[in-house]
Design an enzyme around this catalytic site. Structure first.
Site, PDB file in Angstrom:
ATOM      1  N   ASN A   1       0.834  -1.209   0.000  1.00  0.00           N
ATOM      2  CA  ASN A   1       0.000   0.000   0.000  1.00  0.00           C
ATOM      3  C   ASN A   1       0.864   1.252   0.000  1.00  0.00           C
ATOM      4  O   ASN A   1       1.916   1.313   0.651  1.00  0.00           O
ATOM      5  CB  ASN A   1      -0.996   0.007   1.168  1.00  0.00           C
ATOM      6  CG  ASN A   1      -0.377  -0.184   2.534  1.00  0.00           C
ATOM      7  OD1 ASN A   1       0.647  -0.838   2.674  1.00  0.00           O
ATOM      8  ND2 ASN A   1      -0.985   0.388   3.545  1.00  0.00           N
ATOM      9  N   ILE A   2       0.397   2.240  -0.751  1.00  0.00           N
ATOM     10  CA  ILE A   2       1.120   3.508  -0.893  1.00  0.00           C
ATOM     11  C   ILE A   2       0.139   4.633  -0.580  1.00  0.00           C
ATOM     12  O   ILE A   2      -0.839   4.824  -1.310  1.00  0.00           O
ATOM     13  CB  ILE A   2       1.703   3.659  -2.315  1.00  0.00           C
ATOM     14  CG1 ILE A   2       2.640   2.480  -2.637  1.00  0.00           C
ATOM     15  CG2 ILE A   2       2.444   4.989  -2.445  1.00  0.00           C
ATOM     16  CD1 ILE A   2       3.091   2.406  -4.089  1.00  0.00           C
ATOM     17  N   GLU A   3       0.395   5.321   0.534  1.00  0.00           N
ATOM     18  CA  GLU A   3      -0.529   6.358   0.987  1.00  0.00           C
ATOM     19  C   GLU A   3      -0.096   7.729   0.472  1.00  0.00           C
ATOM     20  O   GLU A   3       0.974   7.882  -0.127  1.00  0.00           O
ATOM     21  CB  GLU A   3      -0.604   6.330   2.519  1.00  0.00           C
ATOM     22  CG  GLU A   3      -1.131   4.980   3.000  1.00  0.00           C
ATOM     23  CD  GLU A   3      -1.374   4.895   4.489  1.00  0.00           C
ATOM     24  OE1 GLU A   3      -0.853   5.736   5.256  1.00  0.00           O
ATOM     25  OE2 GLU A   3      -2.103   3.964   4.890  1.00  0.00           O
TER      26      GLU A   3
ATOM     27  N   CYS B   1      -4.217   0.583  -2.467  1.00  0.00           N
ATOM     28  CA  CYS B   1      -4.033  -0.644  -1.683  1.00  0.00           C
ATOM     29  C   CYS B   1      -2.985  -1.557  -2.307  1.00  0.00           C
ATOM     30  O   CYS B   1      -2.741  -1.532  -3.532  1.00  0.00           O
ATOM     31  CB  CYS B   1      -5.331  -1.419  -1.600  1.00  0.00           C
ATOM     32  SG  CYS B   1      -6.661  -0.589  -0.738  1.00  0.00           S
TER      33      CYS B   1
ATOM     34  N   GLU C   1      -3.103  -4.766  -2.906  1.00  0.00           N
ATOM     35  CA  GLU C   1      -3.604  -5.708  -3.917  1.00  0.00           C
ATOM     36  C   GLU C   1      -3.612  -5.081  -5.300  1.00  0.00           C
ATOM     37  O   GLU C   1      -3.221  -5.697  -6.287  1.00  0.00           O
ATOM     38  CB  GLU C   1      -5.040  -6.150  -3.584  1.00  0.00           C
ATOM     39  CG  GLU C   1      -5.200  -6.876  -2.277  1.00  0.00           C
ATOM     40  CD  GLU C   1      -5.543  -5.932  -1.122  1.00  0.00           C
ATOM     41  OE1 GLU C   1      -4.900  -4.863  -0.990  1.00  0.00           O
ATOM     42  OE2 GLU C   1      -6.434  -6.274  -0.342  1.00  0.00           O
TER      43      GLU C   1
ATOM     44  N   CYS D   1     -10.355  -4.898   0.655  1.00  0.00           N
ATOM     45  CA  CYS D   1     -11.436  -3.914   0.600  1.00  0.00           C
ATOM     46  C   CYS D   1     -12.288  -4.126  -0.655  1.00  0.00           C
ATOM     47  O   CYS D   1     -11.918  -4.872  -1.570  1.00  0.00           O
ATOM     48  CB  CYS D   1     -10.867  -2.491   0.639  1.00  0.00           C
ATOM     49  SG  CYS D   1     -10.263  -1.904  -0.954  1.00  0.00           S
TER      50      CYS D   1
ATOM     51  N   CYS E   1     -10.655  -3.337  -4.086  1.00  0.00           N
ATOM     52  CA  CYS E   1      -9.708  -4.377  -4.516  1.00  0.00           C
ATOM     53  C   CYS E   1     -10.447  -5.629  -4.964  1.00  0.00           C
ATOM     54  O   CYS E   1     -10.014  -6.300  -5.903  1.00  0.00           O
ATOM     55  CB  CYS E   1      -8.725  -4.696  -3.401  1.00  0.00           C
ATOM     56  SG  CYS E   1      -7.572  -3.321  -3.149  1.00  0.00           S
TER      57      CYS E   1
HETATM   58  N1  THU Z   1      -5.366  -1.331   2.523  1.00  0.00           N
HETATM   59  C1  THU Z   1      -4.826  -2.197   1.616  1.00  0.00           C
HETATM   60  O1  THU Z   1      -3.669  -2.069   1.215  1.00  0.00           O
HETATM   61  N2  THU Z   1      -5.615  -3.192   1.159  1.00  0.00           N
HETATM   62  C2  THU Z   1      -6.913  -3.394   1.530  1.00  0.00           C
HETATM   63  O2  THU Z   1      -7.570  -4.260   0.971  1.00  0.00           O
HETATM   64  C3  THU Z   1      -7.494  -2.601   2.612  1.00  0.00           C
HETATM   65  C4  THU Z   1      -6.718  -1.413   3.032  1.00  0.00           C
HETATM   66  C5  THU Z   1      -4.533  -0.229   3.018  1.00  0.00           C
HETATM   67  C6  THU Z   1      -4.970   1.130   2.563  1.00  0.00           C
HETATM   68  C7  THU Z   1      -4.405   2.017   3.662  1.00  0.00           C
HETATM   69  O3  THU Z   1      -3.076   2.371   3.324  1.00  0.00           O
HETATM   70  C8  THU Z   1      -4.371   1.145   4.886  1.00  0.00           C
HETATM   71  O4  THU Z   1      -4.557  -0.197   4.431  1.00  0.00           O
HETATM   72  C9  THU Z   1      -5.442   1.473   5.917  1.00  0.00           C
HETATM   73  O5  THU Z   1      -6.684   1.517   5.323  1.00  0.00           O
END
Ligand code: THU
Length: 131
Positions: A42-44, A53, A55, A90, A93
């Site tokens: 994941n890259i915010e 996300c 995935e 989520c 994804c």
């Molecule tokens: N996140 C994912 O990488 N995959 C998911 O299916 C659910 C959420 C990440 C997004 C965010 O960076 C962190 O989890 C918290 O929501």
């Protein structure tokens, strides 16, 4: 590649997570029909809604390198005391997994179990591709 090895790759992918806002590193690994494996994390972003996300990073990494179908995908989140659903992919994804999977694609959620896309997203939205 054995399923256990795919889970280990998903766990390892967390090491590259950029998640300073949530402190919730997620890793994913996809094995494509070709047998090749691609990873993602994941890259915010300071503009939170731009976060992507793990995935989707893994899948887009594979697709952008000429792959087409997901044989297996593993996703790994940090264990939490809260709901077991905090380990699950989520909704966004799930829709992206649906786009590139088949009914046989195996979705392994670290610490939870194995699923098919129809379990996770029944009646996924689809539209006939134009030609
Ligand atoms: N996140 C994912 O990488 N995959 C998911 O299916 C659910 C959420 C990440 C997004 C965010 O960076 C962190 O989890 C918290 O929501």
């Amino acid at each position: 590649m054995k399923n256990d090895e795919l889970i280990i790759q998903a766990r390892d992918a967390k090491d590259f997570s950029y998640s300073p806002y949530s402190n919730f590193p997620v890793g994913a690994a996809v094995e494509m029909d070709s047998g090749k494996v691609f990873t993602g994390t994941n890259i915010e972003n300071a503009s939170y809604g731009l976060t992507i996300c793990a995935e989707r990073v893994a899948i887009f990494n594979a697709i952008s390198q000429g792959e087409s179908r997901i044989k297996r995908i593993a996703v790994s989140c940090p264990p939490t005391e809260g709901s077991a659903n905090s380990l699950m992919p989520c909704g966004a994804c799930r829709q992206v997994i649906a786009e590139f999977s088949t009914p046989a694609t195996i979705i392994t959620v670290d610490g939870v179990g194995e699923f098919k896309i129809n379990d996770l997203l029944p009646q996924a939205f689809e539209i006939q591709p134009d030609q």
